[in-house]
Design an enzyme around this catalytic site. Structure first.
Site, PDB file in Angstrom:
ATOM      1  N   HIS A  72     -13.934  -8.416 -59.408  1.00 40.25           N
ATOM      2  CA  HIS A  72     -15.343  -8.043 -59.232  1.00 40.25           C
ATOM      3  C   HIS A  72     -15.900  -7.587 -60.573  1.00 40.25           C
ATOM      4  O   HIS A  72     -15.318  -6.742 -61.242  1.00 40.25           O
ATOM      5  CB  HIS A  72     -15.477  -6.920 -58.191  1.00 40.25           C
ATOM      6  CG  HIS A  72     -15.353  -7.412 -56.774  1.00 40.25           C
ATOM      7  ND1 HIS A  72     -15.993  -6.810 -55.713  1.00 40.25           N
ATOM      8  CD2 HIS A  72     -14.683  -8.462 -56.248  1.00 40.25           C
ATOM      9  CE1 HIS A  72     -15.717  -7.471 -54.597  1.00 40.25           C
ATOM     10  NE2 HIS A  72     -14.910  -8.472 -54.903  1.00 40.25           N
ATOM     11  N   TYR A 203     -22.433   0.464 -52.482  1.00 43.02           N
ATOM     12  CA  TYR A 203     -22.373   1.906 -52.240  1.00 43.02           C
ATOM     13  C   TYR A 203     -23.798   2.339 -51.899  1.00 43.02           C
ATOM     14  O   TYR A 203     -24.665   2.327 -52.767  1.00 43.02           O
ATOM     15  CB  TYR A 203     -21.924   2.655 -53.491  1.00 43.02           C
ATOM     16  CG  TYR A 203     -20.465   2.476 -53.861  1.00 43.02           C
ATOM     17  CD1 TYR A 203     -20.017   1.347 -54.554  1.00 43.02           C
ATOM     18  CD2 TYR A 203     -19.527   3.455 -53.558  1.00 43.02           C
ATOM     19  CE1 TYR A 203     -18.683   1.209 -54.917  1.00 43.02           C
ATOM     20  CE2 TYR A 203     -18.192   3.316 -53.923  1.00 43.02           C
ATOM     21  CZ  TYR A 203     -17.775   2.192 -54.596  1.00 43.02           C
ATOM     22  OH  TYR A 203     -16.463   2.054 -54.952  1.00 43.02           O
ATOM     23  N   PRO A 295     -12.668   9.458 -52.138  1.00 45.57           N
ATOM     24  CA  PRO A 295     -12.487   8.046 -52.483  1.00 45.57           C
ATOM     25  C   PRO A 295     -13.722   7.333 -53.067  1.00 45.57           C
ATOM     26  O   PRO A 295     -13.633   6.164 -53.443  1.00 45.57           O
ATOM     27  CB  PRO A 295     -12.073   7.398 -51.153  1.00 45.57           C
ATOM     28  CG  PRO A 295     -12.461   8.352 -50.096  1.00 45.57           C
ATOM     29  CD  PRO A 295     -12.531   9.707 -50.691  1.00 45.57           C
ATOM     30  N   LYS A 299     -10.543   6.114 -57.287  1.00 44.82           N
ATOM     31  CA  LYS A 299      -9.692   6.552 -58.398  1.00 44.82           C
ATOM     32  C   LYS A 299      -8.263   6.965 -58.018  1.00 44.82           C
ATOM     33  O   LYS A 299      -7.380   7.007 -58.884  1.00 44.82           O
ATOM     34  CB  LYS A 299     -10.354   7.744 -59.122  1.00 44.82           C
ATOM     35  CG  LYS A 299     -11.567   7.370 -59.932  1.00 44.82           C
ATOM     36  CD  LYS A 299     -11.154   6.713 -61.243  1.00 44.82           C
ATOM     37  CE  LYS A 299     -12.239   5.879 -61.837  1.00 44.82           C
ATOM     38  NZ  LYS A 299     -12.134   4.449 -61.596  1.00 44.82           N
ATOM     39  N   TYR A 387     -15.828   3.692 -63.887  1.00 48.77           N
ATOM     40  CA  TYR A 387     -15.405   2.963 -62.687  1.00 48.77           C
ATOM     41  C   TYR A 387     -14.281   1.982 -63.017  1.00 48.77           C
ATOM     42  O   TYR A 387     -13.311   1.834 -62.269  1.00 48.77           O
ATOM     43  CB  TYR A 387     -16.604   2.224 -62.060  1.00 48.77           C
ATOM     44  CG  TYR A 387     -16.345   1.725 -60.655  1.00 48.77           C
ATOM     45  CD1 TYR A 387     -16.692   2.489 -59.541  1.00 48.77           C
ATOM     46  CD2 TYR A 387     -15.736   0.485 -60.436  1.00 48.77           C
ATOM     47  CE1 TYR A 387     -16.440   2.045 -58.247  1.00 48.77           C
ATOM     48  CE2 TYR A 387     -15.469   0.026 -59.140  1.00 48.77           C
ATOM     49  CZ  TYR A 387     -15.836   0.809 -58.054  1.00 48.77           C
ATOM     50  OH  TYR A 387     -15.571   0.372 -56.772  1.00 48.77           O
TER      51      TYR A 387
HETATM   52  P1  RFL Z   1       1.030   8.315 -51.245  1.00 50.11           P
HETATM   53  O1  RFL Z   1       0.456   6.942 -51.202  1.00 50.11           O
HETATM   54  O2  RFL Z   1       0.537   9.306 -50.273  1.00 50.11           O
HETATM   55  O3  RFL Z   1       2.607   8.162 -51.116  1.00 50.11           O
HETATM   56  C1  RFL Z   1       3.429   9.271 -50.861  1.00 50.11           C
HETATM   57  C2  RFL Z   1       4.706   8.783 -50.172  1.00 50.11           C
HETATM   58  O4  RFL Z   1       5.565   9.904 -49.989  1.00 50.11           O
HETATM   59  C3  RFL Z   1       6.115   9.842 -48.683  1.00 50.11           C
HETATM   60  N1  RFL Z   1       6.503  11.201 -48.255  1.00 50.11           N
HETATM   61  C4  RFL Z   1       7.770  11.613 -48.150  1.00 50.11           C
HETATM   62  N2  RFL Z   1       8.934  10.998 -48.413  1.00 50.11           N
HETATM   63  C5  RFL Z   1      10.085  11.697 -48.190  1.00 50.11           C
HETATM   64  N3  RFL Z   1      10.080  12.957 -47.694  1.00 50.11           N
HETATM   65  C6  RFL Z   1       8.945  13.622 -47.421  1.00 50.11           C
HETATM   66  N4  RFL Z   1       8.967  14.856 -46.921  1.00 50.11           N
HETATM   67  C7  RFL Z   1       7.716  12.948 -47.665  1.00 50.11           C
HETATM   68  N5  RFL Z   1       6.413  13.263 -47.493  1.00 50.11           N
HETATM   69  C8  RFL Z   1       5.694  12.215 -47.863  1.00 50.11           C
HETATM   70  C9  RFL Z   1       4.971   9.253 -47.854  1.00 50.11           C
HETATM   71  O5  RFL Z   1       5.465   8.696 -46.639  1.00 50.11           O
HETATM   72  C10 RFL Z   1       4.408   8.201 -48.801  1.00 50.11           C
HETATM   73  O6  RFL Z   1       5.039   6.960 -48.651  1.00 50.11           O
HETATM   74  O7  RFL Z   1       0.850   8.984 -52.695  1.00 50.11           O
HETATM   75  P2  RFL Z   1       0.800   8.296 -54.158  1.00 50.11           P
HETATM   76  O8  RFL Z   1       1.980   7.401 -54.375  1.00 50.11           O
HETATM   77  O9  RFL Z   1       0.550   9.404 -55.086  1.00 50.11           O
HETATM   78  O10 RFL Z   1      -0.474   7.317 -54.129  1.00 50.11           O
HETATM   79  C11 RFL Z   1      -1.775   7.835 -53.992  1.00 50.11           C
HETATM   80  C12 RFL Z   1      -2.683   6.801 -53.294  1.00 50.11           C
HETATM   81  O11 RFL Z   1      -2.062   6.405 -52.081  1.00 50.11           O
HETATM   82  C13 RFL Z   1      -4.072   7.367 -53.011  1.00 50.11           C
HETATM   83  O12 RFL Z   1      -4.529   8.108 -54.113  1.00 50.11           O
HETATM   84  C14 RFL Z   1      -5.096   6.252 -52.704  1.00 50.11           C
HETATM   85  O13 RFL Z   1      -4.859   5.649 -51.463  1.00 50.11           O
HETATM   86  C15 RFL Z   1      -6.521   6.820 -52.738  1.00 50.11           C
HETATM   87  N6  RFL Z   1      -7.570   5.816 -52.406  1.00 50.11           N
HETATM   88  C16 RFL Z   1      -8.037   4.936 -53.351  1.00 50.11           C
HETATM   89  N7  RFL Z   1      -7.519   4.930 -54.588  1.00 50.11           N
HETATM   90  C17 RFL Z   1      -7.934   4.005 -55.496  1.00 50.11           C
HETATM   91  O14 RFL Z   1      -7.464   4.035 -56.648  1.00 50.11           O
HETATM   92  N8  RFL Z   1      -8.847   3.027 -55.169  1.00 50.11           N
HETATM   93  C18 RFL Z   1      -9.409   2.964 -53.931  1.00 50.11           C
HETATM   94  O15 RFL Z   1     -10.187   2.049 -53.660  1.00 50.11           O
HETATM   95  C19 RFL Z   1      -9.030   3.961 -52.967  1.00 50.11           C
HETATM   96  N9  RFL Z   1      -9.541   3.937 -51.724  1.00 50.11           N
HETATM   97  C20 RFL Z   1      -8.104   5.787 -51.105  1.00 50.11           C
HETATM   98  C21 RFL Z   1      -9.104   4.834 -50.788  1.00 50.11           C
HETATM   99  C22 RFL Z   1      -7.663   6.673 -50.107  1.00 50.11           C
HETATM  100  C23 RFL Z   1      -8.225   6.637 -48.856  1.00 50.11           C
HETATM  101  N10 RFL Z   1      -7.763   7.556 -47.878  1.00 50.11           N
HETATM  102  C24 RFL Z   1      -6.964   7.105 -46.802  1.00 50.11           C
HETATM  103  C25 RFL Z   1      -7.793   8.931 -48.191  1.00 50.11           C
HETATM  104  C26 RFL Z   1      -9.669   4.790 -49.536  1.00 50.11           C
HETATM  105  C27 RFL Z   1      -9.261   5.716 -48.563  1.00 50.11           C
HETATM  106  C28 RFL Z   1      -9.921   5.687 -47.218  1.00 50.11           C
HETATM  107  C1  PHB Z   2     -11.793   0.075 -50.203  1.00 51.12           C
HETATM  108  O1  PHB Z   2     -12.033  -1.143 -50.243  1.00 51.12           O
HETATM  109  O2  PHB Z   2     -10.964   0.543 -49.403  1.00 51.12           O
HETATM  110  C2  PHB Z   2     -12.529   1.011 -51.093  1.00 51.12           C
HETATM  111  C3  PHB Z   2     -13.391   0.493 -52.032  1.00 51.12           C
HETATM  112  C4  PHB Z   2     -14.088   1.359 -52.875  1.00 51.12           C
HETATM  113  C5  PHB Z   2     -13.912   2.719 -52.739  1.00 51.12           C
HETATM  114  C6  PHB Z   2     -13.037   3.235 -51.807  1.00 51.12           C
HETATM  115  C7  PHB Z   2     -12.326   2.376 -50.966  1.00 51.12           C
HETATM  116  O3  PHB Z   2     -14.612   3.551 -53.550  1.00 51.12           O
END
Ligand code: RFL
Ligand code: PHB
Length: 403
Positions: A72, A203, A295, A299, A387
């Protein structure tokens, strides 16, 4: 059992760390509480910064992104019915982002690690860190609920266990610096079987609340709606979701968002959080274990990956040259980028969400912020630069070479 680094958590941070360490001849064992299937099916992030994509490609796990990710070159910002585009390449000297789901990144990393013979223990329980201030820290766990305890001794422990994992608690139970902001709203996220709503992400700020139109595949779309943080998902029928999505993204051009079956929906709360103490003894925190962003700036995953780049480089210097200099600076280098991502995520969140507590004056300022942003080259450049992803500031340290 003994290994160089015990990694707790097989999310983006843990898997990427294991991957980078193995490429540099450093052993690790991953302990993960979920099953491989659950990890590969949980829907979360969608937007990858250029730097994240480059790293995945440079280290041999970018083949599918290359073919299946969607590049994108911009996003749309919408205020009321006014929609404006921010063009990334022209504002950043050619940078783009890639829309590629987090669970697909995890599938790629898991496949590479498992083919490489990595030790990843899924569905473990009772993970506990011990003796983190000694030169012989160790981790205990049970391979499954109720089984007898196993011990792994190591040189370092990487807490990559996300916001709800146990490692951050170990750090925060004694002296540490934490910063937090909770928001009154959350996001209702849906996956819907319908056609792509827009060629680039939208957005949108609307008086009813924020909406985000994103995508996954040509036939599966990802949409979000601002809701109350304590809202009940059962009060959101599919009809109500479509009505709000259509209303909030409408630009008065007579074209309506095409609806279709909603295959998943859930509500997540939003918070900004930083634990500045990212190292305690020989335990390091990385990714969501150390910080959370709302989110809106896309980031979180990207920050997790940049923490890991810094940590991996520090461990490489320790194992290859016997120096802990870079490891000692992990926190300092990582926090530079973390706070800038916090600033940007907070800015995007405040700009785009509707806060009923805002006064009429504050609402006018928010509107003016939008008009300034889309009419000023400098403001647009700043948004595009943030971004698509800021560089890691290595300072006195050398930039890493993964090639
Ligand atoms: P994670 O992904 O939470 O992974 C942690 C892992 O640790 C395990 N765990 C354990 N394992 C053993 N023993 C325990 N006691 C444990 N407790 C936990 C868990 O099962 C899991 O597998 O952390 P990590 O690796 O730091 O990664 C972070 C990302 O997952 C997170 O920041 C992103 O998903 C945030 N996020 C976005 N980030 C982006 O860069 N671009 C995006 O577009 C974006 N969109 C989003 C998002 C997060 C969202 N939510 C669900 C809050 C959109 C949404 C809706
Ligand atoms: C997504 O596609 O899940 C998404 C995209 C942009 C954001 C957050 C989540 O800022």
């Amino acid at each position: 059992m003994h290994t160089n680094v015990v990694i707790i958590g097989a999310g983006p941070a843990g898997l990427m760390l294991s991957h980078l360490l193995s490429q540099n001849g450093i052993d690790s064992i991953i302990l993960e509480k979920r099953s491989r299937k659950e990890i590969e099916e949980t829907v979360r992030a969608g937007v990858l910064e250029q730097g994240t994509v480059d790293l995945l490609k440079e280290t041999g796990v970018g083949t599918r992104i290359e073919h299946e990710g969607f590049e994108h070159e911009g996003i749309y910002l919408q205020f009321g019915q006014k929609r404006e585009r921010i063009d990334f390449p022209s504002l950043t000297g050619g940078k783009k982002v890639v829309v590629y789901p987090q669970h697909e990144v995890l599938k790629d990393l898991l496949k590479a690690r498992i083919e490489d013979g990595a030790a990843i223990h899924f569905e473990v329980d009772e993970v506990k860190t011990h003796a983190i201030h000694s030169n012989e820290p160790y981790v205990t766990y049970t391979p499954e609920k109720g089984a007898s305890e196993e011990t792994i001794t190591c040189d370092y422990i990487a807490g990559c266990d996300g916001f709800h994992g146990p490692c951050r608690e170990t750090v925060t139970e004694s002296d540490c610096s934490e910063y937090e902001k909770l928001y009154d709203y959350g996001w209702l996220g849906v996956l819907a079987e319908t056609e792509v709503a827009s060629d680039e992400l939208v957005y949108a700020n609307h008086e009813n609340g924020f909406a985000l139109l994103s995508t996954r595949t040509p036939t599966l779309q990802r949409f979000y709606l601002q809701v109350d943080r304590k809202d009940d998902i059962n009060l959101w029928s599919d009809d109500r979701i479509w009505t709000e999505l259509k209303k909030r993204s409408d630009i008065g051009d007579g074209k309506e968002l095409k609806d279709g079956p909603i295959v998943s929906k859930n509500i997540v709360s939003m918070r900004s959080y930083v634990c500045e103490t990212m190292r305690k003894g020989n335990l390091f925190l990385a990714g969501d274990a150390a910080h959370i962003v709302p989110p809106t700036g896309a980031k979180g995953l990207n920050l997790a990956i940049s923490d890991i780049q810094i940590l991996a480089e520090g461990l490489k210097e320790r194992y290859h040259n016997g120096s802990e200099n870079l490891l000692d600076r992990y926190e300092e280098i990582a926090l530079q980028r973390i706070w800038k991502a916090q600033r940007f995520s907070s800015f995007m969140t405040t700009l785009l969400h509707t806060d009923v507590k805002k006064t009429k004056f504050e609402r006018k300022i928010q509107e003016s912020e939008f008009h300034y942003l889309v009419s000023s080259e400098a403001a647009k450049r700043s948004l595009a630069e943030n971004y698509t992803g800021l560089p890691i500031e290595w300072g006195r340290a050398l930039a890493p070479q993964y090639s």
